[in-house]
Design a protein around this motif. Structure first.
Motif, PDB file in Angstrom:
ATOM      1  N   VAL A   1       0.860  -1.187   0.000  1.00  0.00           N
ATOM      2  CA  VAL A   1       0.000   0.000   0.000  1.00  0.00           C
ATOM      3  C   VAL A   1       0.895   1.234   0.000  1.00  0.00           C
ATOM      4  CG1 VAL A   1      -1.779   1.283   1.234  1.00  0.00           C
ATOM      5  CG2 VAL A   1      -1.801  -1.227   1.247  1.00  0.00           C
ATOM      6  N   GLU A   2       0.736   2.101  -0.996  1.00  0.00           N
ATOM      7  CA  GLU A   2       1.550   3.299  -1.083  1.00  0.00           C
ATOM      8  C   GLU A   2       0.847   4.492  -0.458  1.00  0.00           C
ATOM      9  OE1 GLU A   2       3.915   2.135  -5.236  1.00  0.00           O
ATOM     10  OE2 GLU A   2       3.005   4.111  -4.974  1.00  0.00           O
ATOM     11  N   ILE A   3       1.631   5.283   0.272  1.00  0.00           N
ATOM     12  CA  ILE A   3       1.131   6.532   0.852  1.00  0.00           C
ATOM     13  C   ILE A   3       2.011   7.656   0.329  1.00  0.00           C
ATOM     14  CG2 ILE A   3       0.502   7.749   2.970  1.00  0.00           C
ATOM     15  CD1 ILE A   3       0.609   5.104   4.453  1.00  0.00           C
ATOM     16  N   ARG A   4       1.417   8.592  -0.386  1.00  0.00           N
ATOM     17  CA  ARG A   4       2.168   9.719  -0.916  1.00  0.00           C
ATOM     18  C   ARG A   4       2.861  10.497   0.200  1.00  0.00           C
ATOM     19  NH1 ARG A   4       0.408  12.488  -5.695  1.00  0.00           N
ATOM     20  NH2 ARG A   4       0.517  14.387  -4.434  1.00  0.00           N
ATOM     21  N   GLY A   5       3.860  11.251  -0.182  1.00  0.00           N
ATOM     22  CA  GLY A   5       4.549  12.088   0.787  1.00  0.00           C
ATOM     23  C   GLY A   5       3.608  13.102   1.420  1.00  0.00           C
ATOM     24  N   ARG A   6       3.753  13.251   2.745  1.00  0.00           N
ATOM     25  CA  ARG A   6       2.931  14.195   3.506  1.00  0.00           C
ATOM     26  C   ARG A   6       1.439  13.945   3.289  1.00  0.00           C
ATOM     27  NH1 ARG A   6       6.687  19.465   2.058  1.00  0.00           N
ATOM     28  NH2 ARG A   6       8.419  18.934   3.431  1.00  0.00           N
ATOM     29  N   ASP A   7       1.094  12.676   3.220  1.00  0.00           N
ATOM     30  CA  ASP A   7      -0.304  12.292   3.040  1.00  0.00           C
ATOM     31  C   ASP A   7      -0.668  11.263   4.113  1.00  0.00           C
ATOM     32  OD1 ASP A   7      -2.822  12.177   1.984  1.00  0.00           O
ATOM     33  OD2 ASP A   7      -2.207  11.627  -0.053  1.00  0.00           O
ATOM     34  N   SER A   8      -1.888  10.763   4.079  1.00  0.00           N
ATOM     35  CA  SER A   8      -2.344   9.848   5.114  1.00  0.00           C
ATOM     36  C   SER A   8      -3.162   8.719   4.507  1.00  0.00           C
ATOM     37  CB  SER A   8      -3.180  10.597   6.156  1.00  0.00           C
ATOM     38  OG  SER A   8      -4.317  11.189   5.558  1.00  0.00           O
ATOM     39  N   LEU A   9      -3.367   7.692   5.294  1.00  0.00           N
ATOM     40  CA  LEU A   9      -4.147   6.518   4.908  1.00  0.00           C
ATOM     41  C   LEU A   9      -5.126   6.207   6.029  1.00  0.00           C
ATOM     42  CD1 LEU A   9      -4.545   3.935   3.043  1.00  0.00           C
ATOM     43  CD2 LEU A   9      -2.861   2.832   4.558  1.00  0.00           C
ATOM     44  N   LEU A  10      -6.377   5.902   5.678  1.00  0.00           N
ATOM     45  CA  LEU A  10      -7.385   5.533   6.672  1.00  0.00           C
ATOM     46  C   LEU A  10      -7.532   4.021   6.697  1.00  0.00           C
ATOM     47  CD1 LEU A  10      -9.615   6.283   8.688  1.00  0.00           C
ATOM     48  CD2 LEU A  10     -11.198   6.459   6.748  1.00  0.00           C
ATOM     49  N   VAL A  11      -7.334   3.441   7.877  1.00  0.00           N
ATOM     50  CA  VAL A  11      -7.515   2.003   8.074  1.00  0.00           C
ATOM     51  C   VAL A  11      -8.727   1.809   8.974  1.00  0.00           C
ATOM     52  CG1 VAL A  11      -6.504  -0.107   9.001  1.00  0.00           C
ATOM     53  CG2 VAL A  11      -5.055   1.540   7.798  1.00  0.00           C
ATOM     54  N   LEU A  12      -9.684   0.987   8.536  1.00  0.00           N
ATOM     55  CA  LEU A  12     -10.878   0.674   9.318  1.00  0.00           C
ATOM     56  C   LEU A  12     -10.747  -0.722   9.900  1.00  0.00           C
ATOM     57  CD1 LEU A  12     -13.595   2.047   6.854  1.00  0.00           C
ATOM     58  CD2 LEU A  12     -12.394   3.251   8.673  1.00  0.00           C
ATOM     59  N   VAL A  13     -11.092  -0.865  11.169  1.00  0.00           N
ATOM     60  CA  VAL A  13     -10.943  -2.142  11.869  1.00  0.00           C
ATOM     61  C   VAL A  13     -12.282  -2.531  12.483  1.00  0.00           C
ATOM     62  CG1 VAL A  13      -9.612  -3.432  13.578  1.00  0.00           C
ATOM     63  CG2 VAL A  13      -8.604  -1.421  12.472  1.00  0.00           C
ATOM     64  N   ARG A  14     -12.653  -3.805  12.291  1.00  0.00           N
ATOM     65  CA  ARG A  14     -13.849  -4.350  12.931  1.00  0.00           C
ATOM     66  C   ARG A  14     -13.481  -5.644  13.638  1.00  0.00           C
ATOM     67  NH1 ARG A  14     -18.832  -2.376  11.399  1.00  0.00           N
ATOM     68  NH2 ARG A  14     -19.829  -4.365  11.850  1.00  0.00           N
ATOM     69  N   ALA A  15     -14.354  -6.094  14.585  1.00  0.00           N
ATOM     70  CA  ALA A  15     -14.021  -7.302  15.338  1.00  0.00           C
ATOM     71  C   ALA A  15     -15.266  -8.112  15.643  1.00  0.00           C
ATOM     72  CB  ALA A  15     -13.326  -6.934  16.639  1.00  0.00           C
ATOM     73  N   THR A  16     -15.077  -9.446  15.675  1.00  0.00           N
ATOM     74  CA  THR A  16     -16.114 -10.371  16.124  1.00  0.00           C
ATOM     75  C   THR A  16     -15.461 -11.337  17.100  1.00  0.00           C
ATOM     76  OG1 THR A  16     -17.246 -10.219  13.998  1.00  0.00           O
ATOM     77  CG2 THR A  16     -17.821 -12.076  15.400  1.00  0.00           C
ATOM     78  N   ILE A  17     -16.130 -11.570  18.218  1.00  0.00           N
ATOM     79  CA  ILE A  17     -15.537 -12.384  19.272  1.00  0.00           C
ATOM     80  C   ILE A  17     -16.102 -13.802  19.247  1.00  0.00           C
ATOM     81  CG2 ILE A  17     -15.186 -12.562  21.766  1.00  0.00           C
ATOM     82  CD1 ILE A  17     -13.815 -10.184  20.513  1.00  0.00           C
ATOM     83  N   ASP A  18     -15.228 -14.788  19.412  1.00  0.00           N
ATOM     84  CA  ASP A  18     -15.635 -16.178  19.514  1.00  0.00           C
ATOM     85  C   ASP A  18     -16.241 -16.435  20.889  1.00  0.00           C
ATOM     86  OD1 ASP A  18     -15.886 -18.887  19.408  1.00  0.00           O
ATOM     87  OD2 ASP A  18     -13.743 -19.326  19.461  1.00  0.00           O
ATOM     88  N   PRO A  19     -17.405 -17.114  20.979  1.00  0.00           N
ATOM     89  CA  PRO A  19     -18.051 -17.287  22.284  1.00  0.00           C
ATOM     90  C   PRO A  19     -17.390 -18.293  23.196  1.00  0.00           C
ATOM     91  CG  PRO A  19     -19.281 -18.443  20.586  1.00  0.00           C
ATOM     92  CD  PRO A  19     -18.203 -17.665  19.882  1.00  0.00           C
TER      93      PRO A  19
END
Length: 498
Positions: A98-116
């Motif tokens: 994954v490339e991120i330009r200079g002086r730029d940003s990247l948004l990472v989204l995280v989700r979770a599901t738990i095992d019972p």
């Protein structure tokens, strides 16, 4: 025109030179080109089993002048939890190159599901590492989630005569309904968590802890108590009001009982809506409960009815309340209008919230519906052996009280009031009442804190001690400690002798 073609060729050649490429798009392989993050931890609310949390965001910053290629963004995928990522529109457990330009940003989204499987029915911490590998550098961001197995109730009409067991928590999304002629029974020790904006709506009957009969004294954090609260269980949300709606009773509701329960962090706690004063009125009996941290945010009902906020709110309904503590209500603790019968025996209403300019207890004989006055119906109030105090000089207001003064009976009660400390048909002097004491009443309050937290049990020399009138049907306090047979204390708690 003869010079145009050579000029275009010259410009094309110049722009194609490597030195003219924008620095923000030129990749660097320097190991010093590290990433920065908006947080060092992605922390989830309590993640209930099989239900993904709301998406959490993590911003990844490239502060360098030149672009970087993140060779791998991945999670460790430890047992017991499934985390997933969304990077540049692609979902999965990992993303690569994954490339991120200079002086730029990247948004990472995280989700979770738990095992019972792990620690089913109990909260547990699930920890993982979100890994970023760039130019030989390994950088990590912690991912924390708390998981718990639960029963889920999402926008459903509950089956008639259902029982909510205490083996797992119950989680309400988008409100649920107990329909007319149906009963919901909630057994001792059950935990009920509601998502933001969700209500438990009762058109039939609600029975909370109806058969619990402890043989001895209960502790304040007793496991027998049923507990209602929001579904955000991190420590910082322990005492934040307004996280969920509350429990609403409709005009057809009858015979409701709420015993040995804690209701907290709601917009309302218990409220009856019977706009047309339907008979018989809905009834709710409240015994040995703690109701606290209520935001009391005003809102409007269909029909143009604007409701003031309250922990106990009633439009033409009946409340019978015993051995109960109401505290930290941002507007009213009790707001009752257009008729109804209200009794309070051995109750403590201690309302020391800041920025409040309303009385803790307000009664009125009418309300406006669709901009027009509704029926004028006199409320009836009986209050015995109780405490009504707070940060306002008048914690009791009887709107148009002279019109229903004969239905008001307040005896052996400690109150903060200037308005009703004078002479007149609504004067509360005499009848064993204690008005506007200056001595300390409770062990610890926001105005007089002692140690951590607040404690509304009576102080050693409290003016509420031994001022009660014995009530033969109420021989124990909120915690089932025995009341003094001759001179009981006022309020929900009998002072325990050392």
């Amino acid at each position: 025109m003869r010079f145009l073609l050579p000029l275009l060729l010259f410009l094309s050649a110049v722009l194609s030179l490597p030195g003219c490429e924008p620095k923000e798009d030129v990749l660097t392989t320097d190991s010093s080109a590290k990433l920065e993050f908006s947080s060092d931890t992605v922390k989830f609310d309590t993640v209930f089993v099989t239900v993904g949390t709301v998406t959490k965001r993590l911003w990844v910053y490239n502060r360098n002048r030149r672009a970087v290629r993140v060779e791998e963004i991945s999670l460790q995928s430890r047992p017991g939890v499934t985390y997933s990522l969304l990077v540049n529109g692609d979902a999965g457990p990992a993303a690569r190159n994954v490339e991120i330009r200079g002086r730029d940003s990247l948004l990472v989204l995280v989700r979770a599901t738990i095992d019972p499987t792990p620690a089913a029915g109990k909260p547990f911490l699930v920890e993982d590492d979100l890994r970023f590998r760039t130019n030989g550098n390994d950088q990590q961001v912690k991912v924390l989630g708390y998981g718990q197995n639960a029963y889920f109730h999402d926008s459903e009409v509950l089956p008639c005569n259902v029982v909510w067991r205490n083996d797992k928590p119950h989680v309400i999304f988008n409100s649920v309904l107990v329909d007319s002629a149906c009963t919901l029974t909630i057994e001792a020790g059950t935990r009920v968590y509601s998502h933001a904006g969700s209500f438990l709506v009762v058109r039939g009957r609600l029975l909370v802890n109806p058969t619990l009969a402890p043989t001895g004294e209960l502790k304040p954090d007793s496991r027998e108590f049923v507990r209602f609260q929001g579904d955000r269980l991190e420590e910082q949300y322990n005492d934040v009001p307004g996280q969920w709606g509350g429990i609403q009773f409709g005009p057809s509701s009858a015979g409701n009982v709420v015993r040995f329960a804690e209701i907290k962090n709601a917009s309302f706690a218990l409220f009856i809506v019977n706009l047309r004063n339907r008979q018989p009125r809905p009834q709710v009996r409240v015994e040995n409960c703690v109701i606290q941290n209520i935001s009391s945010a005003p809102f409007a009902l269909a029909g143009g009815v604007n409701l003031a906020g309250a922990a106990l709110l009633s439009i033409s309904g009946d409340f019978a309340v015993r051995n109960t503590l109401l505290t930290n209500c941002a507007e009213h603790a009790v707001w009752a209008v257009q008729g109804g019968e209200y009794s309070f025996d051995y109750c403590t209403i201690a309302n020391y919230t800041g920025r409040r300019e309303t009385p803790s207890v307000l009664l009125a004989n009418g309300i406006r519906i669709n901009g027009q006055p509704g029926p004028l119906v006199a409320p009836r109030l009986t209050m015995r052996n109780s405490i009504v105090v707070g940060s306002e000089k008048d914690e009791l207001e009887l709107v148009n009280g002279e019109q229903y003064a004969s239905g008001i009976s307040i005896r052996n009660t400690l109150l903060r009031t200037e308005k009703y400390a004078q002479t007149g048909p609504l004067a509360l002097t005499g009848n064993g009442n204690v008005l506007n004491p200056t001595a300390s009443i409770f062990k610890s309050t926001p105005q007089r804190p002692r140690g951590r937290g607040f404690d509304y049990q009576l102080d050693t020399l409290s003016p509420a001690s031994n001022q009660g009138l014995p009530l033969p049907t109420l021989r124990t306090d909120l915690l089932l400690r025995p009341r003094d047979a001759q001179r009981p204390d006022l309020g929900a708690y009998e002072r325990k002798n050392p």
